[in-house]
Write an enzyme that holds these catalytic residues in place. Structure first.
Site: not given
Length: 615
Positions: A452, A455, A468, A471, A492-493, A527, A529, A553, A558
């Protein structure tokens, strides 16, 4: 490797186990800090030019902070050593002293008044340090000169057990520790003072035993230690014997005992530290804003202590402190650093090999995952879960070897009791009645994992522009009931950071852009991440190399990113929650622009029928 935008928003200070409470984004976001690089690096003057040392690693990795940040770091080391999940236990040693601008820590005039170097704020800080430790240790010269009380008086907290190092048993019968009312910790036999001494010379044995009996009658416990060649108490043996009285000791003075302890802690090539059973050693120096005229009695690593320096290897002739922090305290300056840390909870792994390396030596280039603390917390619906704290230091891609001072991403992990049982030294059968102790693996299914991403806007501020928060709540409820873990990534974001996220929100409101186009208008990726830290965390949670997980998910990306890192995702378990009037456009963009698997029919908060069927 993490994106630059992620690094700007997620460089986080190390925290203490005390700060790790329920897994809410509020707690994690509150620890976000900023590194302040020091523009110039001072050079260290060394008369031997061959061994000139420029402490680049120390000064470029130093952080300016508040005194409370140093207290948190001390508490973290003390708490980790205090977790006696291993049979060997171990001590956390904190060396703390004040020094003048000229390097003096005491006056050399025998008849002078007691020299107080630090200000009242620093004195209060020292008492806070005392309250964190099981024991406080000083040498006999400090006892004879200052007659200290060694108690906690300037803050709340319990006073530590006093320990004197007194090789000739010269402790005065009227010393403050034995004569004043005291509510400090005591030994298991109820004694209020521990005196570390050595076997006396034959000609002094009668006087020694008479003195020993008198001190014992006043409440002292006499511990006979091994001696060095020059007749002093052997520090390594003293620490080994102190382990039965607690897991942490603060060394406060004077110069001889501080020098001896530092010599012992730096003798890493002789196994002395292993003999002493010391898990970690940290140093806290109060730099006072004054000079001392009457000579110096400074810390010395060349004959100034009571132990020989023969154990110091040439490679550690000029040791440096790691993880350094610098704080202003009144007119004084506090300097904190770590000499070494081999805490029993510490481990590292790389995603490519899932190998491990002993802390704090440098593993091969690659990602580094460190498990630094474990605790158990109650959550809603009467469940109890494990809270784990990981530190992740990404490689920079330049062939650079890992350094302790590298930027750190803190990753909390919330898991069911069966997953964290081995980490706490607690069998599942010992879990609290009514709490499920049998997880997914016991039912023959791969471990259920939710990766996760943080957020702040929804999980802390309550924003309804996304799903978020719901979830996260669903994931926590699910692992509490069914077993598994939530890995909480501070990204974040989608990795662009809070500031850029708010800018993207502005474009969504003023220009009518969706979440994808708003990122692109700012020149940011859809994205950003990275999940490089996840394989190392999974290995710590018991997922073997090549093992599989079930991923909670709706996001196929991911799954792909984790599989690139060698994680086998056996099943994609839906994490679908109810939409609202404010996030329907966002969910539509996730479904149509980012390929999230979101059904047209939404479900109420809680475990959906689709999720239950997967479980």
């Amino acid at each position: 490797m993490l994106r630059n935008s992620l690094m700007l928003s997620t460089e986080i200070r190390a925290s203490s186990p005390d700060a790790m409470v329920v897994a809410s984004a509020n707690q994690f976001q509150s620890r976000v800090g900023t590194r302040f690089p020091i523009a110039t690096k001072p050079s260290t003057v060394d008369s031997d030019s061959e061994h000139r040392h420029t402490p680049t690693e120390v000064w470029t990795d130093s952080k300016f902070c508040g005194p409370e940040d140093i207290l948190q770091q001390v508490a973290r080391h003390v708490a980790i050593s205090g977790n006696r999940t291993t049979a060997s236990g171990g001590l956390s040693v904190t060396v703390s002293y004040a020094q003048a601008l000229c390097g003096s820590i005491a006056s050399t005039q025998a008849d002078s008044d007691r020299l107080i170097l630090s200000g009242k704020e620093s004195m209060q800080f020292t008492h806070q340090l005392r309250s964190m430790h099981d024991m406080i240790l000083v040498g006999i010269n400090t006892v004879l000169k200052d007659n200290p009380r060694l108690s906690v008086r300037l803050c709340d907290g319990e006073s530590p057990l006093p320990v004197f190092v007194d090789s000739q048993l010269r402790t005065p019968l009227q010393c403050n520790v034995l004569s004043m009312p005291r509510t400090a910790r005591t030994t298991p036999t109820g004694k209020r003072l521990v005196i570390l001494t050595r076997t006396p010379e034959q000609e002094n044995s009668t006087t020694f035993h008479a003195r020993k009996l008198a001190l014992e009658n006043l409440g002292a416990e006499i511990v006979i230690c091994e001696s060095t060649r020059n007749g002093h108490v052997d520090v390594a043996d003293a620490f080994r014997r102190l382990s039965k009285y607690g897991s942490s000791v603060m060394v406060e003075g004077g110069s001889q005992i501080i020098s001896s302890v530092l010599q012992c802690m730096m003798a890493d090539d002789t196994g002395v530290r292993q003999q002493a059973g010391v898990r970690s050693c940290q140093v806290v120096i109060t730099q006072a804003n004054l000079f001392v005229r009457a000579g110096v009695a400074a810390v010395s690593l060349e004959g100034g202590g009571q132990n020989s320096t023969e154990g110091l290897a040439s490679s550690t002739r000029h040791p440096s402190l790691l993880n350094t922090l610098v704080a202003r305290q009144g007119d004084d300056v506090l300097i904190y650093g770590v000499l070494f840390d081999v805490s029993p909870l510490t481990m590292r792994a790389t995603p490519a090999t899932n190998g491990t390396a002993a802390y704090p030596t440098a593993p091969p280039d690659g990602t580094n995952v460190v498990l630094s603390a474990v605790c158990t917390i109650p959550v809603e619906n009467g469940h109890r879960l494990r809270l784990l704290h990981f530190e992740y230091r990404p490689a920079d891609g330049s062939g650079h070897s890992y350094k302790i001072g590298d930027p750190v991403m803190e990753i909390p992990v919330l898991c069911s009791l069966d997953v964290g049982a081995t980490l706490m030294g607690t069998a599942p059968a010992m879990a609290q009645p009514g709490t499920p102790a049998v997880g997914e693996r016991d039912r023959g299914l791969p471990l259920l994992i939710r990766v996760h991403d943080q957020c702040f806007t929804s999980e802390v501020l309550g924003s309804r522009k996304c799903d978020c928060k719901e979830q996260l709540s669903l994931a926590i409820d699910t692992i509490a009931e069914q077993g598994g873990a939530v890995i909480y990534m501070p990204q974040e974001g989608r990795g662009i950071g809070l500031s850029n996220k708010i800018k993207a929100y502005h474009l969504q409101e003023t220009e009518g852009l969706d979440t994808v186009d708003a990122n692109r208008a700012l020149g940011l990726p859809d994205d950003a991440r990275s999940y490089d830290a996840v394989p190392g965390i999974l290995k710590t949670l018991g997922v073997p190399p090549g093992g599989s997980i079930r991923l909670l998910t709706n996001n196929p990306r991911k799954v792909r990113e984790l599989e690139k890192l060698g994680v086998t995702v056996a099943a994609m378990v839906p994490c679908v929650v109810e939409s609202n009037a404010h996030n329907s456009g966002y969910l539509h963009a996730k479904s149509t622009r980012m390929d999230h698997h979101l059904p047209h029919a939404t479900c109420t908060h809680g475990t959906s029928s689709a999720l239950k069927s997967k479980l």
